[in-house]
Design a protein around this motif. Structure first.
Motif, PDB file in Angstrom:
ATOM      1  N   LEU A   1      -2.073   5.404  53.437  1.00 57.41           N
ATOM      2  CA  LEU A   1      -2.354   6.135  52.207  1.00 57.41           C
ATOM      3  C   LEU A   1      -2.904   5.184  51.143  1.00 57.41           C
ATOM      4  N   GLN A   2      -2.333   3.995  51.071  1.00 54.93           N
ATOM      5  CA  GLN A   2      -2.773   3.017  50.080  1.00 54.93           C
ATOM      6  C   GLN A   2      -4.246   2.656  50.291  1.00 54.93           C
ATOM      7  N   GLN A   3      -4.660   2.508  51.535  1.00 56.84           N
ATOM      8  CA  GLN A   3      -6.066   2.189  51.831  1.00 56.84           C
ATOM      9  C   GLN A   3      -6.975   3.369  51.519  1.00 56.84           C
ATOM     10  N   ARG A   4      -6.545   4.562  51.864  1.00 54.63           N
ATOM     11  CA  ARG A   4      -7.359   5.753  51.584  1.00 54.63           C
ATOM     12  C   ARG A   4      -7.495   5.980  50.084  1.00 54.63           C
ATOM     13  N   LEU A   5      -6.409   5.720  49.347  1.00 55.77           N
ATOM     14  CA  LEU A   5      -6.460   5.844  47.900  1.00 55.77           C
ATOM     15  C   LEU A   5      -7.448   4.831  47.324  1.00 55.77           C
ATOM     16  N   GLY A   6      -7.398   3.617  47.821  1.00 56.95           N
ATOM     17  CA  GLY A   6      -8.327   2.588  47.358  1.00 56.95           C
ATOM     18  C   GLY A   6      -9.776   2.958  47.626  1.00 56.95           C
ATOM     19  N   GLN A   7     -10.032   3.477  48.804  1.00 59.32           N
ATOM     20  CA  GLN A   7     -11.389   3.902  49.152  1.00 59.32           C
ATOM     21  C   GLN A   7     -11.843   5.042  48.248  1.00 59.32           C
TER      22      GLN A   7
ATOM     23  N   SER B   1      -7.584  -6.242  35.281  1.00 59.14           N
ATOM     24  CA  SER B   1      -8.530  -7.266  35.715  1.00 59.14           C
ATOM     25  C   SER B   1      -9.390  -6.757  36.863  1.00 59.14           C
ATOM     26  N   MET B   2     -10.548  -7.359  37.008  1.00 61.91           N
ATOM     27  CA  MET B   2     -11.442  -7.014  38.108  1.00 61.91           C
ATOM     28  C   MET B   2     -10.766  -7.344  39.441  1.00 61.91           C
ATOM     29  N   GLU B   3      -9.969  -8.405  39.474  1.00 59.57           N
ATOM     30  CA  GLU B   3      -9.281  -8.795  40.701  1.00 59.57           C
ATOM     31  C   GLU B   3      -8.306  -7.695  41.143  1.00 59.57           C
ATOM     32  N   PHE B   4      -7.597  -7.107  40.174  1.00 58.18           N
ATOM     33  CA  PHE B   4      -6.665  -6.034  40.525  1.00 58.18           C
ATOM     34  C   PHE B   4      -7.417  -4.826  41.063  1.00 58.18           C
ATOM     35  N   ILE B   5      -8.519  -4.462  40.432  1.00 60.61           N
ATOM     36  CA  ILE B   5      -9.331  -3.330  40.907  1.00 60.61           C
ATOM     37  C   ILE B   5      -9.826  -3.608  42.321  1.00 60.61           C
ATOM     38  N   SER B   6     -10.275  -4.812  42.567  1.00 58.24           N
ATOM     39  CA  SER B   6     -10.746  -5.186  43.895  1.00 58.24           C
ATOM     40  C   SER B   6      -9.638  -5.037  44.933  1.00 58.24           C
ATOM     41  N   ARG B   7      -8.472  -5.547  44.607  1.00 58.15           N
ATOM     42  CA  ARG B   7      -7.338  -5.464  45.541  1.00 58.15           C
ATOM     43  C   ARG B   7      -6.888  -4.009  45.726  1.00 58.15           C
ATOM     44  N   LEU B   8      -6.976  -3.243  44.662  1.00 57.72           N
ATOM     45  CA  LEU B   8      -6.633  -1.827  44.721  1.00 57.72           C
ATOM     46  C   LEU B   8      -7.578  -1.082  45.658  1.00 57.72           C
ATOM     47  N   GLU B   9      -8.872  -1.326  45.509  1.00 56.79           N
ATOM     48  CA  GLU B   9      -9.869  -0.639  46.334  1.00 56.79           C
ATOM     49  C   GLU B   9      -9.793  -1.060  47.801  1.00 56.79           C
ATOM     50  N   ARG B  10      -9.309  -2.248  48.063  1.00 56.35           N
ATOM     51  CA  ARG B  10      -9.150  -2.709  49.449  1.00 56.35           C
ATOM     52  C   ARG B  10      -7.822  -2.279  50.057  1.00 56.35           C
TER      53      ARG B  10
END
Length: 89
Positions: A2-8, A31-40
């Motif tokens: 779910l975490q990966q699908r949410l990020g996508q 931060s951009m780093e958090f957004i990146s980690r969130l999307e991944r």
């Protein structure tokens, strides 16, 4: 999963709005780093973050969890004679 699908889904909505990760991060105060980690799918957002992301992406929180291609099961009431029967498709 779910975490990966949410990020996508967040990435998809961000790209549909024409935003960069930096712009989204600024809009939600992160931060951009958090957004990146969130999307991944590495990080999971808190409820407060979900609200901020939805607002920045101009969607409702539920839209963050509306995954394209996933069919919902519908429940309907079908009557036959005197009795009603509940069925699922």
């Amino acid at each position: 999963m779910l975490q990966q699908r949410l990020g996508q889904r967040i990435a998809e909505l961000r790209l549909n709005r024409g935003l960069t990760q930096v712009q989204l991060a600024r809009a939600v105060g992160g931060s951009m780093e958090f957004i990146s980690r969130l999307e991944r799918g590495v990080n999971a957002p808190s409820v407060a973050w979900l609200e901020g992301l939805a607002k920045a992406l101009k969607v409702e929180v539920v839209d963050l969890f509306t995954f394209p291609g996933k069919k919902r099961r519908r429940t309907r009431r079908r009557t036959s004679g005197k009795r009603a029967a509940w069925t699922t498709d």
